[in-house]
Design an enzyme around this catalytic site. Structure first.
Site, PDB file in Angstrom:
ATOM      1  N   SER A 129      29.228 -21.338  14.640  1.00 57.72           N
ATOM      2  CA  SER A 129      30.706 -21.346  14.979  1.00 57.72           C
ATOM      3  C   SER A 129      30.568 -20.404  15.751  1.00 57.72           C
ATOM      4  O   SER A 129      30.296 -19.117  15.618  1.00 57.72           O
ATOM      5  CB  SER A 129      31.102 -21.284  13.633  1.00 57.72           C
ATOM      6  OG  SER A 129      32.807 -21.084  14.153  1.00 57.72           O
ATOM      7  N   THR A 130      31.388 -20.127  17.386  1.00 53.42           N
ATOM      8  CA  THR A 130      31.984 -19.161  17.470  1.00 53.42           C
ATOM      9  C   THR A 130      32.565 -18.239  16.968  1.00 53.42           C
ATOM     10  O   THR A 130      32.315 -17.418  17.824  1.00 53.42           O
ATOM     11  CB  THR A 130      32.985 -19.874  19.037  1.00 53.42           C
ATOM     12  OG1 THR A 130      33.528 -20.735  18.334  1.00 53.42           O
ATOM     13  CG2 THR A 130      31.767 -21.023  19.676  1.00 53.42           C
TER      14      THR A 130
END
Lengths: 138, 396
Positions: free
Chosen positions: A65-66
């Site tokens: 995930s960012t």
């Protein structure tokens, strides 16, 4: 004492030094780290249980995930972040995280850092010039 | 990378520390990916909003930026949060979770983002035009904006999208450049694909088979907006697909008609197999519709089906607060609630703490939801089309 100098691309500037911690596996900062302690907690990761605080963390690239960028920032604020990050080829999660946390970042070295640097080596990072120096006791 | 005078000033800190940090993020990403210059963005969509997903590190970051005066300078929408911002108490959300979620939303409010939280910004007024440069996060919305609207965006992450909102810029690389928008494969549809679930499955199947790719669909009957929304979400969930083209449908496809690409044939059997892999057969009795968020047409259809009846199990309908408000005016909200269903705003089945909310098994029409929910919520998912979802809800 064996010495080695590598040349790459300095992405986030800074001069730091520390002990290398090296993995051939990509790292997800979101979910893969305990930001309170600076410890890798990802199930099945070869560095699981290891602490990265103040070390030169060397891995191929980020993954997951960012939100990982925020975790890097949080670790810096809590004092648990690595001193610098070296990737084979970096990607947006790690790059954005290192910007907001102000952590020196280098990639694209002339030799594969995962092969030539070993956990425990002493690494000096000159990210402004994209250079690292590795020292190993023999 | 070339910066104009204004961009240079931002980077030098003349507009304050937050604008400077934001510009640094964008310039860094531009340098990493070989951008030659920046583009002005027409709109931004930010993800990483739910407290369940982003936790304390991002909460602290967002509050710090809001405290330091961070403000968006272009139209900025944000993704769903972890709860209905008004009705959260009805759904078993804890006070502790709600407090953190409210702090996150307040930080965004102070930064002047749109108040309606949704994964379908294009349904609530954030609708860029052909060739507009934009900076969107939320994978399904990215695929929709690039493909259906013909706007240009990379798959942004939370911090980079926020940086674009604050500076009004993005670095020109990837999907911003025309040469990176060519198809990689021709996807030939051999048997008709109909309805939201089949389009969702088609997207999921192609994304899973090819991974990161730019499919060019041929012989696909013109899908409606809801079907395109589902196709986009399916492709993005399984294959990180950011852009696709459809013959006779999407705005850029004419450029690619005369060229040939590696051909993949799709038959009904492929979709049936993919659906079976994603879906468990029994034991679920909680209907969730709205991944991505429901359009007014989908809500109207659900209302028509349940009008004057009573549901026998939970029926949750997820949408944005803007569409929910409109559904109230049109009477659909009352029809669904009087039938025993719930219309839930500002959140969704993927980013809310479903297990803590008492959900133990989901029936839905979204392959994206079926991809994420078993992992993020440890809840099994059964896939049915919306017709059959409503039949189960009504005990038929």
């Amino acid at each position: 004492m064996k010495k080695l100098k590598l040349y790459g691309r300095g992405i986030i500037p800074g001069r730091v030094q520390g002990e290398a911690i090296v993995t051939s596996q990509p790292i997800s900062f979101f979910g893969g780290f305990d930001p309170e302690k600076g410890t890798i907690i990802e199930r099945g990761h070869e560095l699981k249980g290891m602490n990265v605080t103040g070390k030169i963390l060397i891995f191929p690239r980020g993954k997951g995930s960012t939100v990982g960028s925020y975790v890097i920032y949080s670790m810096k604020k809590k004092g648990t972040a690595p001193a610098a990050i070296i990737n084979i080829e970096t990607e947006p999660i790690i790059a954005a995280g290192c910007v907001i946390a102000n952590i020196p970042l280098i990639d694209k070295l002339n030799e594969n850092p995962i092969k030539v640097i070993k956990t425990g080596d002493w690494v000096e990072v000159f990210a402004d010039e994209g250079i690292i120096e590795v020292k190993r006791e023999e | 990378m070339f910066l104009n005078k204004d961009e240079e000033r931002m980077l030098q800190g003349e507009y304050g520390i937050i604008v400077q940090k934001s510009m640094k993020i964008l310039v860094t990403l531009g340098d990493v990916f070989g951008a030659e210059r920046m583009a002005k963005v027409k709109s931004v969509h930010v993800n990483g909003i739910s407290y369940k997903n982003i936790g304390d590190p991002a909460l602290e970051f967002l509050e710090e930026w809001a405290d330091n005066g961070a403000k968006t300078r272009v139209h900025t929408t944000i993704n769903p949060s972890g709860m209905d911002m008004e009705r959260w108490r009805e759904f078993g959300i804890s006070e502790a979770f709600a407090n953190k979620q409210i702090r996150i939303i307040n930080a965004f409010k102070r930064m002047k983002t749109c108040k309606s939280l949704s994964c379908t910004p294009y349904l609530i007024g954030n609708k860029p035009q052909l060739n507009d440069h934009i900076a969107w996060a939320e994978s399904s919305a990215v695929a929709f904006a690039n493909s259906i609207l013909g706007a240009k965006t990379n798959r942004e992450g939370g911090p980079a999208a926020l940086a674009s909102a604050i500076t009004g810029r993005t670095s020109m690389f990837g999907y911003h450049l025309d040469e990176n928008r060519n198809p990689s494969h021709e996807i030939y549809i051999n048997e008709p694909v109909n309805g939201v679930l089949e389009h969702s499955t088609l997207g999921y199947h192609v994304g899973k088979k090819l991974g990161h790719c730019i499919p060019f669909f041929k012989n696909l009957k013109k899908p409606n907006i809801d079907e395109l929304k589902a196709l986009s979400a399916g492709l993005a969930a399984s294959g990180s697909v950011a852009l696709y083209h459809i013959y006779n449908v999407t705005p850029e496809e004419k450029k690619f008609r005369d060229k040939s690409y590696e051909r993949i044939d799709i038959r009904k059997r492929d979709l049936t197999e993919t659906l079976a892999e994603l879906s468990v057969e029994e034991g679920n009795e909680h209907i969730c519709i709205g991944c991505p968020h429901c359009s007014m047409r989908e809500i109207a259809e659900i209302a028509r089906r349940v009008a004057g009846k009573k549901v026998k199990c939970e029926l949750w309908v997820f949408t944005s607060s803007i569409i929910c408000k409109e559904a109230k005016l049109k009477g659909y909200f009352d029809i669904i609630e009087q039938a025993g269903g719930k219309m839930i705003s500002d959140t969704c089945m993927v980013v809310s703490p479903m297990r803590a909310m008492g959900v133990r098994g989901v029936i839905t029409n979204s392959c994206k939801a079926a991809h994420y929910i078993p992992n993020t919520c440890e809840i099994p998912v059964t896939l049915k089309n919306v017709d059959n979802c409503i039949k189960v809800a009504l005990g038929k």
